[in-house]
Enzyme design. Structure first.
Site, PDB file in Angstrom:
ATOM      1  CD  GLU A  78     -22.226 -43.307  -6.626  1.00 24.04           C
ATOM      2  OE1 GLU A  78     -22.985 -44.183  -7.070  1.00 24.04           O
ATOM      3  OE2 GLU A  78     -21.064 -43.141  -7.030  1.00 24.04           O
ATOM      4  CB  SER A 333      12.042 -50.464  50.153  1.00 22.78           C
ATOM      5  OG  SER A 333      13.132 -51.276  50.519  1.00 22.78           O
TER       6      SER A 333
END
Length: 696
Positions: A78, A333
């Site tokens: 490129e 609990s």
């Protein structure tokens, strides 16, 4: 000289005008900041990806995490003079113009990487005017960014078809991994796709993708990057299909993503343990039923880092999209251990302190045990191990419910009470009368495992060192925390599990279960092997599930998670709970009165000269008494010389057959003995209901 000055002034004016225009119309670099994010586990293994705005997949590129051969090949194809031009490669532009004019069509555009980046930031129609604007923008970008930053910006924005942008998104989607290591065929495909991203999509146009890849591979041969053999292999390799992005650890990854501000982040999660947790919850959900959800957390106590979590078992059933770890529910609990720990701190009680488990009314509040029976005179340790309600309410009444609620809030777990802001849960807080989230419980139990010091739980790996070093806030004393842990470690194991103290290499699990009013929430919370583990089972809509308790539903999962977490610790060569020296928590005085460790064994229950109410005897089942003591090694128990019975949980029990006086003897591994004289009292069988020792 005057003309030269005028020339200089003109040049200066032009430069000032260009600088002003550059300031007034800067390149829109901020458009490259809209990114997707990847949440990984603490070792960098991907867990969940989050898309950018508009559903696009675009991850920030980092050259350190991209295969160098791909970068070399990309620049060769490129922009081979990328590092020497100033944004526009005029030589390439002239060559491209000459080649296109000779061919009678556009053969190559001559655009540099910088120009392509400018076009990606500001998409425009392909015209001469647009090309001129790209020249200007490329120059502006070069003035602002380094070459490395420009290349990374391009690799973040480059299109790869559909909603894929950037090399990381493309590599994850097409190859299933990061672009740090790429094969030759993958390199060729990743270079070919941005040239025609829609026309060459391998998932929709495989023939075009194959042709584009082959063209790039052939060009790389001409440029000397590939040889013929490598190019042939790249051309012949099968094309990839598009994959879904990682979507594991749905809820905890979302929390880490939010904590990191929506950026890439390394979480505290352990991918292996997370996978185990999710698998266990999914299997349990399939077994329990279609309307049930489950949630769980595993927190490293040293750093308070969340190692695994799931806000639901599966998103395919009701409530699955809700993170149930952050929803307040009744804890049942599970708060009882902290009530007793504060009572220990006050000096109001010790594990061997006796307390009455008998019917008692507190103004309008009339608590009763889960099995609707009472045990009479018991120790604090027995009351906690068997989750007796009246003793817990008595202890809370002693320390004060307002004080207890404040202590929880200061520890980072404020109880949430429905109604007006000035209401409080009162004594009902002992039995789950106020809401807490799973994250709250994880913080409290992690504090219990860390000498009573509370710290925030964390989700990001970069916070672990600092969080481990922070002083935290004292919740309960270290001695009280250790006493509670010792009591909980001796709680009856779940069905099918031998007590950990009897099994070789078993993790020592200090656990507590809880079941909310109406069977809406089933909990198990515990400390094991350096982890705090919380499990919840129920319906997301809060509907009751009659008969389903924390012991039956959540506790087996907690033990399974403790096993998996211990294996992870062994894998990391970290010390578990079994290797840690226990803190000396002996208390001098009448509350406990422990002797030195070299002393003979001590009988904690029944105490010497105690009178035991056995209920019905002589013709009907009598109450079962569970012996408790301390000494070197495992104690053996005898009643008038006869060995005591051992129940399914491995506990020594005694069911007196007649009323009268008995001698209870405890013998340690060295043969030393301790004795207690007790008297068994009772009543006719017709006058007493059988008092069963039912564990919740």
């Amino acid at each position: 000289m005057t003309r030269f000055r005028r020339f200089l002034l003109a040049v200066g004016a032009v430069c000032l005008a260009l600088a002003a225009l550059d300031r007034l119309f800067p390149p829109p670099l901020h458009r490259g900041e809209t990114l997707s994010a990847m949440v990984t586990d603490r070792e960098g293994r991907p867990l969940r990806a989050f898309p950018a705005e508009g559903g696009r997949w675009r991850f920030a590129a980092d050259l350190e995490e991209v295969d160098p051969l791909f970068i070399e090949a990309l620049l060769a194809v490129e922009d081979k003079r990328f590092y020497s031009h100033g944004g526009v490669d005029w030589l390439a532009m002239v060559r491209a113009a000459a080649t296109s004019a000779s061919a009678g069509r556009v053969v190559s555009g001559g655009s540099t990487i910088t120009m392509q980046t400018a076009r990606l930031l500001e998409p425009r129609p392909r015209t001469i005017g647009s090309k001129l604007i790209e020249f200007v923008r490329a120059t502006q970008i070069e003035l602002r960014l380094s070459k490395r930053e420009i290349l990374e910006l391009y690799l973040t924005l480059a299109p790869y078809g559909g909603n894929l942008e950037g090399v990381r998104a493309a590599s994850w989607s097409y190859f299933g991994h990061a672009p740090d290591r790429l094969s030759d065929d993958q390199i060729a495909l990743l270079i070919a796709l941005p040239q025609s991203p829609e026309a060459r999509r391998p998932d929709r146009r495989p023939e075009a993708a194959r042709a584009g890849r082959a063209a790039v591979a052939a060009k790389l041969v001409r440029l000397g990057v590939f040889d013929d053999r490598r190019a042939d292999e790249a051309m012949s390799t099968a094309l990839p299909s598009r994959r879904a992005f990682p979507a594991r650890a749905w809820h905890p990854a979302a929390k880490a993503y939010a904590e990191a501000g929506g950026a890439d982040t390394v979480s505290t999660l352990d991918a292996g343990l997370q996978s185990d947790l999710e698998g266990l919850l999914q299997s349990a959900a399939d077994r329990i039923g279609p309307e049930v959800q489950l949630a769980a957390m595993v927190v490293d106590i040293e750093t308070r880092a969340v190692r695994a979590a799931a806000g639901s078992a599966t998103r395919d059933r009701p409530g699955g999209w809700i993170d149930l770890t952050r929803r307040a529910r009744s804890p049942g609990s599970t708060l009882k251990p902290f009530i007793y720990a504060i009572a220990f701190d006050d000096g109001a009680a010790a594990p061997t302190t006796r307390i009455a488990d008998l019917p008692k009314r507190f103004a309008a509040y009339n608590p009763e045990n889960f099995d609707r029976s009472f045990r009479g005179d018991v120790t604090i340790a027995q009351a906690l191990q068997h989750s007796l309600n009246v003793p817990a309410v008595l202890a809370l009444d002693r320390i004060g419910p307002g004080r207890f609620a404040a202590a929880l809030a200061l520890a980072g777990a404020p109880p949430q009470v429905r109604g007006s802001a000035d209401e409080d849960a009162g004594l009902a807080l002992a039995l789950g009368g106020a809401g807490l989230t799973m994250r709250d419980l994880a913080r409290l139990y992690a504090a219990l495992g860390d000498d009573g010091v509370s710290k925030p739980i964390i989700w990001l790996a970069d916070q672990e060192v600092s969080n481990a070093a922070r002083p935290g806030r004292r919740f309960v004393s270290a001695a009280s925390a250790e006493r509670v842990l010792r009591i909980l470690r001796d709680s009856p194991a779940p069905a099918g599990r031998a007590p950990s103290k009897l099994a070789a290499d078993a993790p020592q699990i200090a656990f507590k279960t809880g079941t909310s009013y109406g069977y809406r929430d089933a909990w198990a919370a515990g400390v094991s092997g350096g982890h705090a583990i919380i499990v919840w089972v129920g319906r997301a809509d809060g509907a009751p599930r009659p008969g389903k308790t924390g012991r039956s539903e959540a506790l087996p999962l907690l033990f399974d998670l403790a096993d998996r977490a211990r294996l992870r610790l062994d894998h990391e060569d970290r010390e578990g709970d079994r290797a840690r020296p226990e803190r000396d928590t002996r208390v001098a005085g009448p509350l406990d009165g422990l002797g030195p460790q070299s002393a003979p064994p001590e009988i904690l229950f029944p105490p010497h000269r105690a009178e035991l109410w056995a209920g019905a005897v002589s013709g009907a089942p009598a109450r079962a008494f569970v012996f408790a003591g301390r000494g070197q090694g495992r104690l053996r128990w005898f009643i008038d010389g006869a060995p005591a019975e051992i129940d399914a949980a491995g506990q020594p029990i005694w069911r007196p057959e007649t009323l009268g006086f008995y001698t209870v003897t405890a013998v340690d591994g060295a043969g030393r003995a301790a004795r207690a004289m007790v008297r068994v009292m009772g009543a006719p069988a017709s006058a007493i209901n059988d008092a069963r020792l039912t564990n919740r």
